[in-house]
Design an enzyme around this catalytic site. Structure first.
Site, PDB file in Angstrom:
ATOM      1  N   HIS A 109      77.490  28.837  30.158  1.00 64.92           N
ATOM      2  CA  HIS A 109      76.018  28.813  30.791  1.00 64.92           C
ATOM      3  C   HIS A 109      75.577  29.376  31.915  1.00 64.92           C
ATOM      4  O   HIS A 109      76.047  29.818  32.503  1.00 64.92           O
ATOM      5  CB  HIS A 109      75.654  27.075  30.872  1.00 64.92           C
ATOM      6  CG  HIS A 109      75.745  26.124  29.936  1.00 64.92           C
ATOM      7  ND1 HIS A 109      75.791  24.466  30.151  1.00 64.92           N
ATOM      8  CD2 HIS A 109      76.395  25.909  29.001  1.00 64.92           C
ATOM      9  CE1 HIS A 109      75.632  23.827  29.239  1.00 64.92           C
ATOM     10  NE2 HIS A 109      76.574  24.948  28.488  1.00 64.92           N
ATOM     11  N   GLU A 159      74.046  28.958  34.447  1.00 71.97           N
ATOM     12  CA  GLU A 159      74.587  28.995  36.226  1.00 71.97           C
ATOM     13  C   GLU A 159      75.988  28.696  36.038  1.00 71.97           C
ATOM     14  O   GLU A 159      76.301  29.109  37.027  1.00 71.97           O
ATOM     15  CB  GLU A 159      73.934  27.300  36.410  1.00 71.97           C
ATOM     16  CG  GLU A 159      72.390  27.119  35.822  1.00 71.97           C
ATOM     17  CD  GLU A 159      71.653  26.677  34.636  1.00 71.97           C
ATOM     18  OE1 GLU A 159      71.000  26.778  33.948  1.00 71.97           O
ATOM     19  OE2 GLU A 159      72.827  27.142  33.632  1.00 71.97           O
ATOM     20  N   CYS A 219      72.799  21.667  34.093  1.00 71.88           N
ATOM     21  CA  CYS A 219      73.398  20.299  33.570  1.00 71.88           C
ATOM     22  C   CYS A 219      74.360  19.494  34.759  1.00 71.88           C
ATOM     23  O   CYS A 219      74.987  20.209  35.959  1.00 71.88           O
ATOM     24  CB  CYS A 219      74.035  20.500  32.478  1.00 71.88           C
ATOM     25  SG  CYS A 219      75.524  21.723  32.532  1.00 71.88           S
TER      26      CYS A 219
END
Length: 161
Positions: free
Chosen positions: A54, A56, A84
């Site tokens: 992901h 981030e 998330c």
């Protein structure tokens, strides 16, 4: 004070580029206290054959390798969607002191629905951070970016719909 809209729009462009490369359309940028963009990161799961890649999480990992924790505490991670639980944990452990996101996890769930490419958790990053020992600042959502962020995702999730 940093121009949140400027950096959220930059993160959205990173998301657009990630989609153009065949990855899921998410993006993040790391900004120092003076407003300099230090790093950009799109989702890279297809490029790396890693479903945990992901934007981030990848950015937090790269940042923790490049900068000291005391420096990162003064930085802001801008991202198109609320991080998330996995990404929030990575941000926490890397010691980035501020998160700014465009749209919520709930907004993302509305977009992705039951698409197996993104089995979204329905939990706020604020809830996750509240269980920790660091006072990481969180700002978001920014509803005025809804159309621009959703446009990058249009037709990607559940394309048969």
């Amino acid at each position: 004070m940093l121009d949140h809209m400027k950096y959220l729009k930059a993160a959205n462009e990173v998301a657009r580029n990630a989609r153009e490369r065949g990855n899921t359309p998410f993006g993040a940028v790391l900004v120092d206290e003076n407003g300099n963009i230090l790093m950009e990161q799109g989702n890279a799961e297809r490029d790396l054959h890693d479903r945990t890649a992901h934007a981030e999480r990848m950015l937090a990992t790269r940042a923790s390798q490049a900068y000291e924790p005391s420096f990162l505490w003064k930085c802001t991670l801008y991202t198109t969607f609320e991080p998330c639980c996995m990404c929030t944990g990575a941000i926490y452990w890397s010691n980035i002191g501020h998160i700014v996101y465009g749209l919520t996890e709930k907004d993302l769930l509305k977009l992705t629905g039951s698409d197996e490419k993104n089995p979204t958790f329905d939990i706020s990053c604020r809830t996750i951070l509240a269980a920790g020992q660091k006072d990481i600042a969180v700002e978001g959502p920014f509803p005025e970016l809804k159309e621009a962020v959703e446009e990058v995702h249009r037709g990607y999730w559940n394309p048969e719909n």
